[in-house]
Design a protein around this motif. Structure first.
Motif, PDB file in Angstrom:
ATOM      1  N   GLN A  22     -34.260  39.431  15.412  1.00 41.99           N
ATOM      2  CA  GLN A  22     -34.207  38.468  14.316  1.00 41.99           C
ATOM      3  C   GLN A  22     -32.823  38.397  13.703  1.00 41.99           C
ATOM      4  OE1 GLN A  22     -37.126  38.956  11.312  1.00 41.99           O
ATOM      5  NE2 GLN A  22     -38.860  38.695  12.691  1.00 41.99           N
ATOM      6  N   ARG A  23     -32.587  37.310  12.957  1.00 41.99           N
ATOM      7  CA  ARG A  23     -31.325  37.156  12.235  1.00 41.99           C
ATOM      8  C   ARG A  23     -31.249  38.188  11.121  1.00 41.99           C
ATOM      9  NH1 ARG A  23     -31.687  31.453  10.435  1.00 41.99           N
ATOM     10  NH2 ARG A  23     -30.496  32.297   8.699  1.00 41.99           N
ATOM     11  N   ASP A  53     -17.277  35.693   9.624  1.00 41.29           N
ATOM     12  CA  ASP A  53     -18.522  35.290   8.975  1.00 41.29           C
ATOM     13  C   ASP A  53     -19.717  35.910   9.701  1.00 41.29           C
ATOM     14  OD1 ASP A  53     -20.229  33.955   7.246  1.00 41.29           O
ATOM     15  OD2 ASP A  53     -20.418  32.259   8.626  1.00 41.29           O
ATOM     16  N   GLU A  54     -20.595  36.579   8.948  1.00 41.06           N
ATOM     17  CA  GLU A  54     -21.735  37.267   9.556  1.00 41.06           C
ATOM     18  C   GLU A  54     -23.016  36.452   9.533  1.00 41.06           C
ATOM     19  OE1 GLU A  54     -22.065  38.462   5.232  1.00 41.06           O
ATOM     20  OE2 GLU A  54     -20.426  38.340   6.616  1.00 41.06           O
ATOM     21  N   SER A  55     -22.921  35.156   9.275  1.00 41.31           N
ATOM     22  CA  SER A  55     -24.133  34.341   9.165  1.00 41.31           C
ATOM     23  C   SER A  55     -24.880  34.226  10.495  1.00 41.31           C
ATOM     24  CB  SER A  55     -23.785  32.951   8.646  1.00 41.31           C
ATOM     25  OG  SER A  55     -22.920  32.304   9.547  1.00 41.31           O
ATOM     26  N   VAL A  99     -25.972  45.233  16.243  1.00 43.99           N
ATOM     27  CA  VAL A  99     -25.958  43.830  15.814  1.00 43.99           C
ATOM     28  C   VAL A  99     -24.841  43.109  16.554  1.00 43.99           C
ATOM     29  CG1 VAL A  99     -26.944  44.240  13.537  1.00 43.99           C
ATOM     30  CG2 VAL A  99     -24.485  44.299  13.819  1.00 43.99           C
ATOM     31  N   ASP A 100     -25.066  41.819  16.798  1.00 40.65           N
ATOM     32  CA  ASP A 100     -24.071  41.001  17.484  1.00 40.65           C
ATOM     33  C   ASP A 100     -24.317  39.547  17.120  1.00 40.65           C
ATOM     34  OD1 ASP A 100     -21.931  40.420  19.040  1.00 40.65           O
ATOM     35  OD2 ASP A 100     -22.871  40.908  20.951  1.00 40.65           O
ATOM     36  N   VAL A 101     -23.359  38.709  17.452  1.00 42.88           N
ATOM     37  CA  VAL A 101     -23.482  37.284  17.178  1.00 42.88           C
ATOM     38  C   VAL A 101     -24.534  36.697  18.106  1.00 42.88           C
ATOM     39  CG1 VAL A 101     -22.228  35.111  17.122  1.00 42.88           C
ATOM     40  CG2 VAL A 101     -21.075  37.208  16.492  1.00 42.88           C
ATOM     41  N   ALA A 102     -25.261  35.691  17.624  1.00 44.58           N
ATOM     42  CA  ALA A 102     -26.300  35.048  18.424  1.00 44.58           C
ATOM     43  C   ALA A 102     -25.700  34.423  19.675  1.00 44.58           C
ATOM     44  CB  ALA A 102     -27.018  33.988  17.592  1.00 44.58           C
ATOM     45  N   GLY A 103     -26.520  34.141  20.674  1.00 40.42           N
ATOM     46  CA  GLY A 103     -26.071  33.668  21.988  1.00 40.42           C
ATOM     47  C   GLY A 103     -25.240  32.403  21.944  1.00 40.42           C
ATOM     48  N   GLU A 104     -25.622  31.373  21.179  1.00 42.00           N
ATOM     49  CA  GLU A 104     -24.885  30.111  21.146  1.00 42.00           C
ATOM     50  C   GLU A 104     -23.503  30.302  20.547  1.00 42.00           C
ATOM     51  OE1 GLU A 104     -27.329  27.426  18.989  1.00 42.00           O
ATOM     52  OE2 GLU A 104     -28.955  27.515  20.435  1.00 42.00           O
TER      53      GLU A 104
END
Length: 158
Positions: free
Chosen positions: A27-28, A66-68, A108-113
């Motif tokens: 999840q985010r 940015d961690e959004s 944690v990591d940035v989402a795929g897109e």
């Protein structure tokens, strides 16, 4: 770039912690923080702190980006040390009590897109100087070929 945070020897059983870990996996991060803040289970508090720690680690590794778009990429719970205690039992016996603990590892990591977009930008930045070199090298042989053709035409006329 991913960031890791670890919680070591937290005194609750791994089974109880895995219930929460399964709840937040994939999840985010902002949704995870909200969910853990209102969860009544007692391991929710240290798990929330662990997520906050992973976010700070990611910010340091990525120079305050940015961690959004961060998501919980991986979370797993391993068993820690077990303290063995005795409890008095009937007829002079003693029952063994196992006080379990666990280790939690969170990535944690940035989402795929967002990750794909970042890779495209990096690839374009790397490819731009290469393309300039290719264009320059393509122009140079063309001049040589034109000069060679002129010389062959002149030799045929004579």
């Amino acid at each position: 770039m991913e960031a890791v945070a670890k919680l070591r020897n937290y005194p609750t059983s791994p089974r109880k912690m895995r219930l929460l870990a399964d709840l937040i996996r994939g999840q985010r991060v902002d949704l995870v923080l909200a969910e853990l803040e209102h969860n009544p289970k007692h391991p929710a508090v240290p798990l929330r702190k662990l997520v906050l720690s992973a976010i700070v680690n990611w910010k340091q590794a990525n120079e305050g980006a940015d961690e959004s778009g961060l998501v919980v990429k991986t979370i797993y719970v391993d068993g820690g040390r077990t303290l063995k205690r005795m409890r008095p039992a009937p007829q002079g016996r003693g029952y063994r009590v196992r006080k379990r603990s666990n280790h939690v590892t969170l990535v944690v990591d940035v989402a795929g897109e967002d990750k794909k977009a970042a890779k495209k930008v990096k690839a374009a930045a790397k490819a731009a100087p290469v393309e300039e070199v290719k264009e320059a090298s393509a122009k140079a042989p063309a001049k040589k070929k034109a000069a060679a053709k002129k010389s062959t035409k002149e030799s045929k006329k004579a």
